[in-house]
Design an enzyme around this catalytic site. Structure first.
Site, PDB file in Angstrom:
ATOM      1  N   ARG A 147      11.765  -5.300  16.748  1.00  0.00           N
ATOM      2  CA  ARG A 147      12.465  -4.950  15.509  1.00  0.00           C
ATOM      3  C   ARG A 147      13.945  -5.150  15.788  1.00  0.00           C
ATOM      4  O   ARG A 147      14.508  -4.525  16.695  1.00  0.00           O
ATOM      5  CB  ARG A 147      12.184  -3.507  15.090  1.00  0.00           C
ATOM      6  CG  ARG A 147      13.146  -3.023  14.009  1.00  0.00           C
ATOM      7  CD  ARG A 147      12.766  -1.722  13.386  1.00  0.00           C
ATOM      8  NE  ARG A 147      11.623  -1.896  12.493  1.00  0.00           N
ATOM      9  CZ  ARG A 147      11.260  -1.032  11.555  1.00  0.00           C
ATOM     10  NH1 ARG A 147      11.960   0.079  11.379  1.00  0.00           N
ATOM     11  NH2 ARG A 147      10.211  -1.252  10.778  1.00  0.00           N
ATOM     12  N   CYS A 152       7.364   0.853   1.015  1.00  0.00           N
ATOM     13  CA  CYS A 152       7.091   0.763   2.462  1.00  0.00           C
ATOM     14  C   CYS A 152       7.539   2.008   3.209  1.00  0.00           C
ATOM     15  O   CYS A 152       7.097   2.232   4.337  1.00  0.00           O
ATOM     16  CB  CYS A 152       7.747  -0.485   3.028  1.00  0.00           C
ATOM     17  SG  CYS A 152       9.543  -0.491   2.938  1.00  0.00           S
ATOM     18  N   ASP A 154      11.712  -0.762  -2.634  1.00  0.00           N
ATOM     19  CA  ASP A 154      12.190  -0.446  -1.285  1.00  0.00           C
ATOM     20  C   ASP A 154      13.614   0.081  -1.445  1.00  0.00           C
ATOM     21  O   ASP A 154      14.214  -0.031  -2.529  1.00  0.00           O
ATOM     22  CB  ASP A 154      12.160  -1.732  -0.436  1.00  0.00           C
ATOM     23  CG  ASP A 154      12.566  -1.524   1.011  1.00  0.00           C
ATOM     24  OD1 ASP A 154      12.578  -0.359   1.485  1.00  0.00           O
ATOM     25  OD2 ASP A 154      12.894  -2.524   1.694  1.00  0.00           O
ATOM     26  N   HIS A 210       9.586  -8.646   6.974  1.00  0.00           N
ATOM     27  CA  HIS A 210       8.849  -7.497   7.531  1.00  0.00           C
ATOM     28  C   HIS A 210       7.349  -7.755   7.320  1.00  0.00           C
ATOM     29  O   HIS A 210       6.695  -7.077   6.523  1.00  0.00           O
ATOM     30  CB  HIS A 210       9.303  -6.219   6.809  1.00  0.00           C
ATOM     31  CG  HIS A 210       8.870  -4.955   7.473  1.00  0.00           C
ATOM     32  ND1 HIS A 210       8.248  -4.905   8.701  1.00  0.00           N
ATOM     33  CD2 HIS A 210       8.966  -3.654   7.065  1.00  0.00           C
ATOM     34  CE1 HIS A 210       7.992  -3.642   9.016  1.00  0.00           C
ATOM     35  NE2 HIS A 210       8.402  -2.873   8.045  1.00  0.00           N
ATOM     36  N   ARG A 245      -0.579   0.779   8.219  1.00  0.00           N
ATOM     37  CA  ARG A 245       0.180   0.081   9.265  1.00  0.00           C
ATOM     38  C   ARG A 245      -0.600   0.137  10.580  1.00  0.00           C
ATOM     39  O   ARG A 245      -0.663  -0.834  11.328  1.00  0.00           O
ATOM     40  CB  ARG A 245       1.562   0.727   9.454  1.00  0.00           C
ATOM     41  CG  ARG A 245       2.499   0.598   8.250  1.00  0.00           C
ATOM     42  CD  ARG A 245       2.954  -0.842   8.040  1.00  0.00           C
ATOM     43  NE  ARG A 245       3.602  -1.390   9.202  1.00  0.00           N
ATOM     44  CZ  ARG A 245       4.875  -1.177   9.570  1.00  0.00           C
ATOM     45  NH1 ARG A 245       5.655  -0.445   8.790  1.00  0.00           N
ATOM     46  NH2 ARG A 245       5.386  -1.715  10.670  1.00  0.00           N
ATOM     47  N   GLN A 267       4.414  -5.007   7.411  1.00  0.00           N
ATOM     48  CA  GLN A 267       4.299  -4.122   6.247  1.00  0.00           C
ATOM     49  C   GLN A 267       3.422  -4.763   5.172  1.00  0.00           C
ATOM     50  O   GLN A 267       2.671  -4.087   4.480  1.00  0.00           O
ATOM     51  CB  GLN A 267       5.687  -3.802   5.682  1.00  0.00           C
ATOM     52  CG  GLN A 267       5.656  -2.830   4.530  1.00  0.00           C
ATOM     53  CD  GLN A 267       5.192  -1.437   4.951  1.00  0.00           C
ATOM     54  OE1 GLN A 267       5.723  -0.884   5.907  1.00  0.00           O
ATOM     55  NE2 GLN A 267       4.212  -0.886   4.256  1.00  0.00           N
TER      56      GLN A 267
END
Ligand code: CP
Ligand code: NVA
Length: 304
Positions: A105, A260, A220, A132, A288, A135
């Site tokens: 990340r 998310c 988001d 991402h 996840r 996700q």
């Protein structure tokens, strides 16, 4: 190294492979709930490099690797040589010589690309400024569990044209759905990415129009990690772009909404929707774990 498979964006897997991965995630979830022993990868080691904060990504990868019988190692730039300027390429060569799979990340997407280019083991993108993809595996799994195939459905993205939005553009391509993006002018996703998917992706600045008849509405945060200084400015510019009961009343009658997380109640999503008893947002977060177990299994087997 060149034939090592990585997961840097959804485009690294074919649509058929992604469908299989989602099926496998659902199977692994059921087996986990049934208390089945899932330790198929004893002795395998996952290195997790986090240059940004995380709750879900860290916990899901670490728990997932433990459930698969392996071990996960947390590495941060603050206490590795990565933070003192050791080149990404040298770090990739060394770390990948000692572990079986790597998750990163970080900020620039080029960092995961450069790491992967020098890694002898699979590299997973755990979020960059641009994408991402993990996700999206969880989001699609959640949709499939609640509604079946997402092919042919219409999805509405509300908010910033950020890493999640751009991952939805890739998902529209790979999972074959239509995507309407409602963002303030100046906060559109990458124009080349939109143009490359023009057949199924459309920008619509009015959020209520964009939500019209949508099967799934997704949002988001307005300011992503690394944009903290823009938070106040963005809160003003994005005020119209809240996913709330009014916006959902424009969507299809049985529409789902996703986020998310982490969420800011009263900004990009209303508290009412976040705390609604029927929301799938908590399934989305839990998935996840299951989706990434399926992903690690796929990559470890491909690299065996
Ligand atoms: N959704 C997500 O990636 O959460 P974290 O930042 O907590 O990992
Ligand atoms: N767009 C958000 C996603 C967090 C999971 C960020 O990059 O901060």
């Amino acid at each position: 190294m060149s034939d090592t498979r990585h997961f840097l964006t959804l485009l690294d897997f074919s649509p058929a492979e992604l469908d299989q991965l989602i099926k496998r995630a659902i199977e692994l979830k059921r087996a986990h709930r049934d208390g089945k022993d899932q330790r198929a990868f004893p002795g395998k080691v996952l290195a997790m490099i986090f240059a940004k904060s995380s709750t879900r990504t860290r916990v899901s990868f670490e728990a997932g690797m433990a459930q698969l019988g392996g071990h996960a190692m947390f590495l941060s730039p603050q206490d590795t040589q990565l933070g003192r300027g050791e080149p990404i390429e040298d770090s990739a060569r060394v770390i990948s010589s000692m572990v079986d799979i790597v998750m990163i990340r970080t900020f620039g997407h080029d960092i995961v690309q450069r790491f992967a280019a020098c890694s002898s083991v699979p590299v997973i993108n755990g979020l960059t400024d641009d994408y991402h993809p993990c996700q999206l595996l969880a989001d699609i799994q959640t949709w499939v569990e609640h509604r079946g195939s997402i092919a042919g459905k219409s999805v509405c993205w509300v908010g910033d044209g950020n890493n999640m939005c751009q991952s939805y553009i890739n998902a529209a391509r790979q999972f074959d759905f239509e995507l309407r993006i409602a963002c303030p002018a100046g906060f559109e996703p990458d124009a080349r990415l939109v143009a490359a998917n023009a057949g199924r992706v459309r920008i619509e600045h009015d959020p209520l129009l964009a939500a019209e008849g949508a099967d799934l509405v997704v949002t988001d945060v307005w300011a992503s990690m690394g944009q903290e200084k823009e938070q106040l400015k963005r809160a003003k510019l994005f005020a119209r772009y809240q996913v709330n009961a009014e916006l959902m009343s424009r969507a299809a009658g049985d529409a789902l909404y996703m986020h998310c997380l982490p969420a800011h109640r009263g900004e990009e999503i209303s508290a009412e929707l976040m705390d609604a008893p029927g929301t799938v947002i908590w399934d989305e977060a839990e998935n996840r774990l299951h989706a990434q177990k399926a992903l690690m299994e796929t990559l470890l087997l491909a690299n065996a």
